[in-house]
Design an enzyme around this catalytic site. Structure first.
Site, short mmCIF file in Angstrom:
data_model
loop_
_atom_site.label_atom_id
_atom_site.label_comp_id
_atom_site.label_asym_id
_atom_site.label_seq_id
_atom_site.Cartn_x
_atom_site.Cartn_y
_atom_site.Cartn_z
N GLU A 274 0.83 -1.21 0.00
CA GLU A 274 0.00 0.00 0.00
C GLU A 274 0.86 1.26 0.00
OE1 GLU A 274 -2.89 0.14 3.23
OE2 GLU A 274 -4.49 0.61 1.83
N HIS A 295 8.42 -26.40 -1.28
CA HIS A 295 7.92 -27.46 -2.15
C HIS A 295 6.87 -26.96 -3.13
CE1 HIS A 295 9.96 -30.67 0.17
NE2 HIS A 295 9.99 -29.68 1.04
N LYS A 407 -13.39 1.14 -4.14
CA LYS A 407 -14.42 1.64 -3.23
C LYS A 407 -15.44 2.47 -4.00
CE LYS A 407 -11.65 2.17 0.98
NZ LYS A 407 -11.20 3.15 1.96
O1 PA5 Z 1 -3.03 1.54 6.03
C1 PA5 Z 1 -4.06 2.10 5.70
O2 PA5 Z 1 -4.16 3.33 5.76
C2 PA5 Z 1 -5.26 1.31 5.27
O3 PA5 Z 1 -4.95 -0.03 5.11
C3 PA5 Z 1 -6.37 1.46 6.28
O4 PA5 Z 1 -5.89 1.09 7.54
C4 PA5 Z 1 -7.56 0.61 5.91
O5 PA5 Z 1 -7.99 0.94 4.65
C5 PA5 Z 1 -8.70 0.81 6.91
O6 PA5 Z 1 -9.07 2.13 6.95
P1 PA5 Z 1 -10.09 2.69 7.99
O7 PA5 Z 1 -9.56 2.44 9.34
O8 PA5 Z 1 -10.19 4.14 7.68
O9 PA5 Z 1 -11.39 1.96 7.76
#
Ligand code: PA5
Length: 416
Positions: A274, A295, A407
């Site tokens: 990410e 394996h 989203k």
């Molecule tokens: O690291 C990040 O920013 C994301 O993975 C968020 O943690 C994830 O999308 C969850 O977001 P939120 O806590 O706003 O629902």
């Protein structure tokens, strides 16, 4: 104190170029750049993981333990990965049973999770920085309804924790309904929140020694934020992975011979994917569990497309000693007589490193043991490395514009 961490290139380290520009970036990252000031609340572990927060987190965890035997963590991505990575790595520590929800839309999983709560007293902690993410929002509805049907509205309220942004609609909802509100750091994105109340509360509920976890992160921060380029393990790691990227490698494998890292890999994958996978750049992060995957994917590493490099986590202490019995049966394994399982695992690891490094670049990250202290140190190490590595790569390691795409499509189809 034993060596906190060691990072080395297996084979010839002289292949790594370290430029003055990289060293300037290290200094900038050590200080924290003002351009990222809204995302650097984790850089100084005291900010959200110091004594005050540890005390508050332990107090909240104890409150949960007084009324329940099961703690449901509702959250996705950065909002649940750290707690699971730590608790699964250190094993049972006489805490509450921790159940993970809010990270799937599978009806089957919902049903199974609800069934697993039958006969258990439970609390829920809905963790959502931006309380618009569908998966935790939906799970929050389902599980607070389950609580209300079981304990009544008031009884449910004392069993609901909401971890969210101060001043948000989520905080208002929590306060209006008598739920316990826990602040989600405004200056940290989910995947960098390991050392904050977001995870400290469920970690403590699960029985982890969060003081030791925090100490590990503090000690690692002190090392990484002061060491120069030549002695800085995060610098070596960040420069190495960028170097391999520049040479055409596109996949980084994180592997170890300790299956306890299974959920830690998920945490690491999320942190790096990410953070770095954007602007048509980034290394695709994959965690592999050895011996199992020797394996299967081991074949690809040794002979497949040459796009993979590998980072081994080498844990010095085996955590247990298991002698191999010699019972006289002619099973053709007599060469194992007198050995222990841990010594065989060590031989297998060294052999794998030799074989894989003959084919692709390999790094070794060595730590002494797997416990709260070392996992706290390792998480800080990877967070710092990710910031530095992303900066070398020329991307913003703190945003995630790509995640918004699915989203938007989903929300539009759901009529939001
Ligand atoms: O690291 C990040 O920013 C994301 O993975 C968020 O943690 C994830 O999308 C969850 O977001 P939120 O806590 O706003 O629902």
């Amino acid at each position: 104190m034993k060596e906190l961490i060691d990072v080395e290139v297996i084979g010839d380290r002289s292949c790594l170029p370290s430029s003055a520009e990289h060293e300037k970036l290290l200094s900038a990252v050590q200080a924290g750049e003002s351009v990222y000031s809204d995302s650097l609340g984790w850089l100084d572990p005291d900010e959200w993981g110091g004594e005050d927060w540890l005390d508050k987190s332990i107090e909240l965890a104890e409150r949960a333990r007084a009324i329940a035997d099961t703690f449901v963590v509702i959250g996705i991505g950065g909002s649940n990965n750290s707690v699971r990575a730590l608790l699964k790595a250190v094993g049972e520590r006489c805490g509450m049973n921790i159940v993970y929800a809010g990270n799937t839309l599978s009806a089957y999983e919902y049903k199974k999770t609800a069934e697993s709560l039958e006969g258990h007293d439970f609390v829920i902690d809905c963790i959502a920085k931006n309380f618009e993410t569908l998966e935790p929002g939906l799970a929050f509805r389902i599980f607070r309804d389950l609580l209300a049907r079981r304990y009544g509205k008031e009884g449910a309220a004392e069993r609901i924790f909401c971890t969210g942004t101060v001043g948000s609609h989520f905080e208002k909802l929590a306060r209006d309904n008598g739920y316990t509100f826990i602040p989600f750091p405004g200056d940290i994105g989910g995947r960098y929140t390991a050392l904050s109340p977001v995870h400290l509360v469920p970690m403590a509920a699960g029985g982890a020694d969060i003081r030791s976890f925090s100490q590990g992160a503090h000690d690692m921060a002190r090392l990484l934020r002061t060491a120069g380029a030549a002695d800085n393990p995060a610098f070596i790691y960040a420069v190495a992975r960028n170097h391999f990227f520049s040479k055409g490698y596109r996949i980084e494998i994180l592997s170890s011979f300790e299956p306890r890292f299974r959920w830690f890999y998920k945490w690491w994958e999320q942190l790096f994917a990410e953070s770095e996978g954007k602007c048509d750049k980034g290394l695709f992060p994959v965690g592999l569990e050895f011996s199992e995957e020797l394996h299967s994917l081991g074949q690809f590493i040794q002979d497949g497309s040459p796009v993979v490099f590998e980072t081994f986590i080498d844990v010095k202490s085996a955590g247990a000693s298991v002698p191999i019995p010699a019972d006289g049966v002619d099973d053709k394994f007599s060469y194992l007589d007198g050995m222990t399982v841990e010594s065989v695992n060590r031989v297998s690891q060294e052999a794998t490193m030799k074989a894989h490094s003959s084919r692709c670049p390999c790094l070794r990250i060595s730590i002494e043991d797997i416990n709260e202290y070392t996992i706290g140190a390792l998480m800080y190490f990877f967070e710092f490395s990710c910031y530095l590595s992303g900066s070398i790569m020329g991307i913003n390691p703190f945003n995630q514009p790509g995640v918004e795409k699915y989203k938007m499509e989903m929300f539009s189809n759901l009529g939001k």
